[in-house]
Design an enzyme around this catalytic site. Structure first.
Site, PDB file in Angstrom:
ATOM      1  N   VAL A  63       0.805  -1.231   0.000  1.00 57.63           N
ATOM      2  CA  VAL A  63       0.000   0.000   0.000  1.00 57.63           C
ATOM      3  C   VAL A  63       0.841   1.287   0.000  1.00 57.63           C
ATOM      4  O   VAL A  63       0.558   2.218  -0.765  1.00 57.63           O
ATOM      5  CB  VAL A  63      -0.946   0.023   1.223  1.00 57.63           C
ATOM      6  N   LYS A  95      13.044   9.669  11.786  1.00 56.85           N
ATOM      7  CA  LYS A  95      11.736   9.031  11.567  1.00 56.85           C
ATOM      8  C   LYS A  95      11.426   8.067  12.727  1.00 56.85           C
ATOM      9  O   LYS A  95      10.291   7.990  13.205  1.00 56.85           O
ATOM     10  CB  LYS A  95      11.741   8.283  10.226  1.00 56.85           C
ATOM     11  N   ASN A 108       8.366   8.180  15.463  1.00 57.67           N
ATOM     12  CA  ASN A 108       7.467   7.073  15.828  1.00 57.67           C
ATOM     13  C   ASN A 108       7.435   6.858  17.339  1.00 57.67           C
ATOM     14  O   ASN A 108       6.379   6.574  17.905  1.00 57.67           O
ATOM     15  CB  ASN A 108       7.905   5.777  15.148  1.00 57.67           C
ATOM     16  N   TYR A 159       4.167   7.001  19.765  1.00 59.18           N
ATOM     17  CA  TYR A 159       3.743   6.023  20.780  1.00 59.18           C
ATOM     18  C   TYR A 159       3.258   6.737  22.044  1.00 59.18           C
ATOM     19  O   TYR A 159       2.222   6.417  22.606  1.00 59.18           O
ATOM     20  CB  TYR A 159       4.921   5.127  21.183  1.00 59.18           C
ATOM     21  N   LYS A 162       5.091  -2.423  15.799  1.00 60.88           N
ATOM     22  CA  LYS A 162       5.985  -2.941  14.755  1.00 60.88           C
ATOM     23  C   LYS A 162       7.452  -2.813  15.145  1.00 60.88           C
ATOM     24  O   LYS A 162       8.318  -3.318  14.462  1.00 60.88           O
ATOM     25  CB  LYS A 162       5.729  -2.193  13.450  1.00 60.88           C
ATOM     26  N   ARG A 169       2.124  -0.891  25.924  1.00 63.30           N
ATOM     27  CA  ARG A 169       1.605  -1.792  24.877  1.00 63.30           C
ATOM     28  C   ARG A 169       1.909  -3.251  25.236  1.00 63.30           C
ATOM     29  O   ARG A 169       1.076  -4.127  25.017  1.00 63.30           O
ATOM     30  CB  ARG A 169       2.209  -1.448  23.512  1.00 63.30           C
TER      31      ARG A 169
END
Ligand code: 2AM
Length: 514
Positions: A17, A216, A220, A224, A295, A322
């Site tokens: 995608v 980057k 991320n 979080y 991830k 998480r």
């Protein structure tokens, strides 16, 4: 070198995608794009889909053979990779390396390979070194904003040589998200075939080799904690005030008009009013299982903070939160055995508490960003990158998941003082922390009293209190270390760098350690 009429401006390999959407974004901006995918059928169905639905389909050309794909691109070739990356350590080799290896016999020196995947910065540093040694150019670029960002305007964080950036810049600036030059607000009135061409692009040359992918990754990590903070605010409204999702949605909607104006607050507003399509009497959020996946970029950020010795405790807490969410069965079993506080007085003053939660969220957010930017500063020292934090905050203003009005304030802070030691020391943020702290403390205290977990709010507050403490109890800690391991200590009444040891528990004979 002039390209022949039939040659494409750019090539892209990896038609999942994100790859597909970047292709369409480039085509919408007038670039012709050659595409290739390991599994040819995916390329074919993408091309068929383009022809059926996309106004810019004529500018997308699919190739089944890698050599034909390479030949079709104008020199110096720009080949973007959007293939799955798994390498973490510099020596790990993954699909990105395999793809590069298959390209090398086909491309020419001077050609540029751009890795737009979520590659680890260590792998990017290694790849850049290997490829530039052979005469190729390599850029590792963070691409943030999810699928929609890739399609209509992501925040792009490229790292690599200045020469390679010069070649890529026009495309990256064209396809990046755009913000209003004056207000910093993202332009979002886009549609297929109608890209946004005005405004300031959310991309800049971050630095050499792995700098782009590192930034980057920290983005991320910040994402979080941003998400975890919102979840804690939601949980407090739910548990302390018994509020229902649609009522909370209205609160988030209000917050989105003020200091907290951001993409994540906006989508939270939407999520909380969504009904369950299976049972319309329920809210969808109430039937989503409370286990969160990940991830790995939050884990990488926290691991890097540990390696570099930076107290990014709130970012790490968000990762641990998480993990804790993932052990659902264990939590369900424990909930029947471990009891929380008893006879706690119900909370009064709903309006005031909602306001306090807002302030706790805002001040925790300031701390979280302070941690992320401190981490980037330390990594910059470690790798001799010259990072411009004002510019970095600028390109976070649009396209990416953490885009927020707040980022303009960070840009302002670093523009005023590029050497700012910590975001919390900037006059604006300092004032906000001072203004919010009473409410912040109230919220964390209430959460503790009522047994509602707020790891992000609490750890951010501990960071604030720790950072502003001239004296911490590490004197006792170092004494303990000297006691059991003769690890030595420095004295408050002696210059730094002089180390002492005593024979505990009989410290009468202080000795200067050589
Ligand atoms: P595929 O469609 O053939 O699986 C994201 O998974 C993208 O990475 C997909 O386009 C996928 O191609 C590609 N990919 C994953 N592993 C790959 C590999 N070893 N070589 C080439 N492409 C790969």
């Amino acid at each position: 070198m002039a390209k022949s009429k039939t040659q494409s401006d750019v090539g892209l390999i990896g038609l999942a995608v994100m790859g597909q959407n970047l292709v369409l974004n480039m085509a919408d901006h007038g670039y012709t794009v050659s595409v290739y995918n390991r599994t040819t059928s995916k390329m074919e169905s993408f091309i068929a889909d383009c022809r059926a639905n996309e106004p810019s389909a004529e500018r997308v050309v699919g190739y089944a053979e890698l050599k034909d794909f390479v030949k079709s691109i104008a020199k110096p070739r720009k080949i973007i990779l959007l293939v799955q990356s798994t390498a973490v350590l510099p020596e790990d080799r993954d699909a990105v390396d395999k793809t590069i290896d298959s390209l090398l016999p086909l491309i020419d020196t001077g050609d540029i390979i751009i890795d737009g995947g979520n590659s680890n910065w260590n792998a990017t540093i290694r790849r850049e070194k290997e490829l530039t040694a052979k005469g190729y150019e390599f850029i590792g670029s963070g691409v943030s904003g999810g699928e929609l960002g890739a399609r209509f305007g992501p925040s792009l964080m490229p790292g690599g040589s200045k020469k390679a950036w010069k070649s890529l810049k026009p495309i990256w600036e064209a396809i990046a998200a755009k913000v209003d030059a004056k207000t910093g607000k993202p332009f979002e009135d886009y549609a297929p075939g109608k890209p946004i061409t005005e405004g300031v692009p959310c991309t800049t040359h971050i630095g050499p080799d792995g700098a782009g992918h590192y930034v980057k990754m920290v983005h991320n990590g910040i994402e979080y904690i941003d998400m975890q903070l919102i979840c804690e605010a939601y949980n407090l409204m739910k548990r302390l005030l018994g509020m229902k999702p649609d009522e909370m949605s209205k609160v988030f909607d209000e917050w989105n008009k003020g200091l907290l104006d951001s993409y994540l607050i906006e989508i939270t507003t939407d999520i909380l009013q969504q009904r369950d399509p299976v049972n319309k009497r329920k809210f969808l959020v109430d039937v989503v299982l409370d286990t969160a996946g990940q991830k790995g970029t939050g884990k990488w950020t926290s691991g890097s903070a540990l390696d570099l010795g930076i107290p990014a405790n709130s970012i790490a807490e968000a990762v641990f939160a998480r993990f804790l969410s993932a052990i659902k069965d264990e939590r369900v079993a424990a909930s029947k055995k471990l009891k929380g506080p008893k006879n706690v007085k119900p909370v009064r003053g709903k309006k005031a508490l909602i306001e306090a939660i807002h302030d706790a969220l805002y001040s925790s957010k300031i701390c979280a960003y302070a941690q992320g930017f401190q981490l980037m500063a330390e990594a910059a020292k470690e790798h001799s990158w010259k990072l411009d934090f004002g510019e970095i905050a600028k390109i976070f203003r649009g396209g990416c998941i953490i885009r927020a009005r707040f980022l303009q304030k960070i840009t302002d802070a670093y523009t005023k003082d590029p050497k700012l030691a910590n975001l919390m020391l900037d006059p604006y943020f300092k004032k906000e922390l001072h203004r919010c702290q009473e409410n912040w403390r109230k919220v964390v205290s209430l959460a503790v009293l009522h047994g509602v977990p707020t790891p992000a709010f609490s750890s951010a507050l501990a960071y604030f209190d720790g950072y502003r403490s001239a004296v911490l109890p590490a004197n006792l800690l170092q004494a303990q270390r000297d006691y059991f391991g003769a690890h030595t200590y420095e004295r408050t009444d002696q210059p730094r760098g002089k180390f002492f040891h005593v024979d505990w528990p009989e410290p009468d004979r202080p000795q200067l350690k050589a």
